[in-house]
Design an enzyme around this catalytic site. Structure first.
Site, PDB file in Angstrom:
ATOM      1  N   GLU A   1       0.846  -1.216   0.000  1.00  0.00           N
ATOM      2  CA  GLU A   1       0.000   0.000   0.000  1.00  0.00           C
ATOM      3  C   GLU A   1       0.872   1.255   0.000  1.00  0.00           C
ATOM      4  OE1 GLU A   1      -3.278  -0.132   2.816  1.00  0.00           O
ATOM      5  OE2 GLU A   1      -4.119  -1.876   1.815  1.00  0.00           O
TER       6      GLU A   1
ATOM      7  N   GLU B   1      -4.950  -8.792  -0.185  1.00  0.00           N
ATOM      8  CA  GLU B   1      -5.748  -8.483   1.018  1.00  0.00           C
ATOM      9  C   GLU B   1      -7.211  -8.407   0.611  1.00  0.00           C
ATOM     10  OE1 GLU B   1      -4.417  -5.335   3.656  1.00  0.00           O
ATOM     11  OE2 GLU B   1      -2.310  -5.787   3.196  1.00  0.00           O
TER      12      GLU B   1
HETATM   13  O1  AHR Z   1      -5.157  -5.791   7.060  1.00  0.00           O
HETATM   14  C1  AHR Z   1      -5.097  -4.594   7.757  1.00  0.00           C
HETATM   15  C2  AHR Z   1      -4.466  -3.471   6.942  1.00  0.00           C
HETATM   16  O2  AHR Z   1      -5.263  -3.169   5.859  1.00  0.00           O
HETATM   17  C3  AHR Z   1      -3.119  -3.774   6.323  1.00  0.00           C
HETATM   18  O3  AHR Z   1      -2.079  -3.589   7.207  1.00  0.00           O
HETATM   19  C4  AHR Z   1      -3.053  -2.777   5.214  1.00  0.00           C
HETATM   20  O4  AHR Z   1      -2.256  -3.222   4.143  1.00  0.00           O
HETATM   21  C5  AHR Z   1      -4.501  -2.561   4.838  1.00  0.00           C
HETATM   22  O5  AHR Z   1      -4.836  -1.230   4.755  1.00  0.00           O
END
Ligand code: AHR
Length: 491
Positions: free
Chosen positions: A173, A295
């Site tokens: 990110e 994610e």
């Molecule tokens: O999964 C929680 C958070 O969500 C992670 O650290 C990040 O990559 C995303 O914003």
């Protein structure tokens, strides 16, 4: 009535087993307590890692595990996490509650854990606050077989032979917590950092560039244009957040409003993948670059009384449906989606496992991930779905989600979800191109939409066998109960 046609003689592509991947971050109680309890713990463990969690994860067939973050990855300095544990430097986990990280779970512990559960490691490197040298030396430390400063250090720390490291992420990110970069700037950094992520000996690394935040198509465009030729995978993050980011709602206390909103938002994953893929297709029509959804999952308000930065939530039948919907979507995009990682493995967000000291419970999401794992590395079959509608107030979504595959033994699996919480769904499914007619199945459902498993009642939502499907002259007929997930095996 929902009508489905499956063309068993038309294989679309292989469902990469890595679509069933997981994600574990130094966040809340995921690593500490959830996986690592330390060698002195009274909780049964092997070299500090909980035995109960290892056993449950082995049964899940976890193919790949991403670590150490998440946002944590871009402030993690791996050298603090190797060597004698009592001498390891401590740090502040600034992103996740400002707690002290003692670095007791580091590179060796992570790679041992992967070996214990039978998963391949996917390490995410630090671009946000780390150096090129640091990233390069991490890869050398893990994978170099021979005389070198990092390989020698690894040996001194007790590991003679290198590990296999198949997947490496260059930052996380980086448009947000990983440095708030513009895509042009990150693309340049990606080009530079990845140069020094070396392939030592037989160890070939699949390099994953940080991809877009949900709808940021410009990020995908710029990355593909500037750096597409230097990457193997490009990531994508999308969380299912009912309500808004400021008021997400409870993981447990919700009505049909929260149910519908959540499932409607889970279905958006299909549109997102389609649109990002369209951009990637222009630069990579051969589909060499994988879309890595590293994610995904539900994100609700934390359970009352828990640390707001620990992201601890319960997991109900609604989460089971979210998991089923996502997996069916990933299957359908199997030509481009080569990996997906559910966030997160234990005690954080849409976890498959919850722990409380020595107790452990498997969530409804765990059961869906286990029921669906028959699709791992199977061939996706062409499937046409004409679903009945599920209408709530003035909004409508398809009531049924489905996908089908054939495994290496010729067994066909069909996974079906009924999203409607009150109406059952009659299914008429024509299966063309095969004479197979023996069907058996498994179902996950429960009486109430917010039913869940807790430490006192661990089996409220648990799979059972499903014998309400029959095949006659190539037509499979069944009825899916309201809010259910069903996997059928046909041979
Ligand atoms: O999964 C929680 C958070 O969500 C992670 O650290 C990040 O990559 C995303 O914003």
């Amino acid at each position: 009535m929902t009508r489905i046609t499956i063309n068993a003689d038309q294989k679309v592509g292989k469902i990469n087993k890595n679509i069933y991947g997981h994600f574990s971050e130094h966040l809340g109680r995921c690593i500490y307590e959830g996986i690592w309890v330390g060698t002195d713990s009274s909780i049964p463990n092997t070299n500090g890692i909980r035995n109960d969690v290892v056993e449950a994860l082995r049964a899940l067939k976890v193919p790949v595990l991403r670590w150490p973050g998440g946002c944590f990855a871009d402030e993690y300095h791996w050298k603090d996490g190797v060597g004698p544990r009592e001498k390891r430097a401590k740090m502040i986990n600034t992103h996740w509650g400002g707690v002290i990280e003692n670095n007791h779970f580091g590179t060796h512990e992570f790679l041992d854990f992967c070996e214990m559960i039978g998963a391949e490691p996917y390490v995410c490197g630090n671009v946000g606050s780390g150096t090129v040298q640091e990233m390069s030396e991490w890869v050398e430390y893990i994978t170099f077989d021979g005389e070198s400063p990092m390989a020698n250090w690894r040996k001194e720390n007790g590991r003679e032979c290198p590990w296999k490291l198949p997947y490496f992420g260059v930052g996380n990110e980086n448009w947000g917590c990983g440095g708030h970069m513009r895509p042009e700037y990150y693309a340049d950094l990606y080009r530079r950092y990845q140069t020094y992520v070396r392939h030592y000996g037989e160890n070939k690394i699949y390099k994953i560039a940080c991809g877009a935040n949900t709808w940021d198509y410009n990020w995908t465009e710029v990355l593909m244009k500037q750096a597409g030729h230097l990457m193997d995978g490009l990531s994508l993050h999308y969380y299912t957040v009912p309500g808004s980011w400021f008021e997400k709602g409870s993981s447990l206390e919700f009505n049909e409003d929260g149910w519908f909103d959540t499932l409607e938002k889970a279905l958006l994953m299909d549109e997102l993948i389609t649109k990002h893929s369209t951009i990637i297709d222009r630069y990579d029509p051969q589909k060499r670059v994988g879309l890595i959804v590293d994610e995904w999952g539900t994100w609700y308000d934390v359970l009352p009384g828990t640390n707001p930065r620990f992201l601890y939530q319960q997991n109900t039948l609604r989460d089971a449906l979210v998991a089923g919907i996502h997996l069916n979507i990933f299957h359908r995009h199997c030509e481009r989606v080569q990996m997906a990682n559910l966030a997160q493995m234990v005690n954080v967000l849409q976890a498959v496992i919850l722990t409380d000291k020595e107790k452990m419970v498997l969530t409804p999401t765990y059961h869906v991930m286990r029921m669906f794992n028959v699709h791992q590395d199977a061939e996706l079959l062409h499937l046409e779905l004409k679903s009945a509608d599920y209408t709530y107030e003035s909004r409508t979504i398809p009531a049924v989600s489905a996908s089908a595959s054939v495994d290496k033994d010729g067994k066909i699996h069909i996974s079906l979800c009924n999203l409607d919480p009150t109406e059952s769904q009659d299914i008429r499914c024509e299966i063309r191109g095969t004479g197979q007619a023996k069907v058996r199945g498994e179902i996950l459902t429960s009486g109430k939409m917010n039913d869940h498993n807790d430490f006192e009642h661990p089996d409220v939502v648990a799979p059972s066998s499903f014998d309400a499907a029959k095949i006659e002259e190539g037509i499979l007929v069944t009825t899916l109960p309201p809010m259910s997930v069903v996997v059928l095996a046909i041979e």
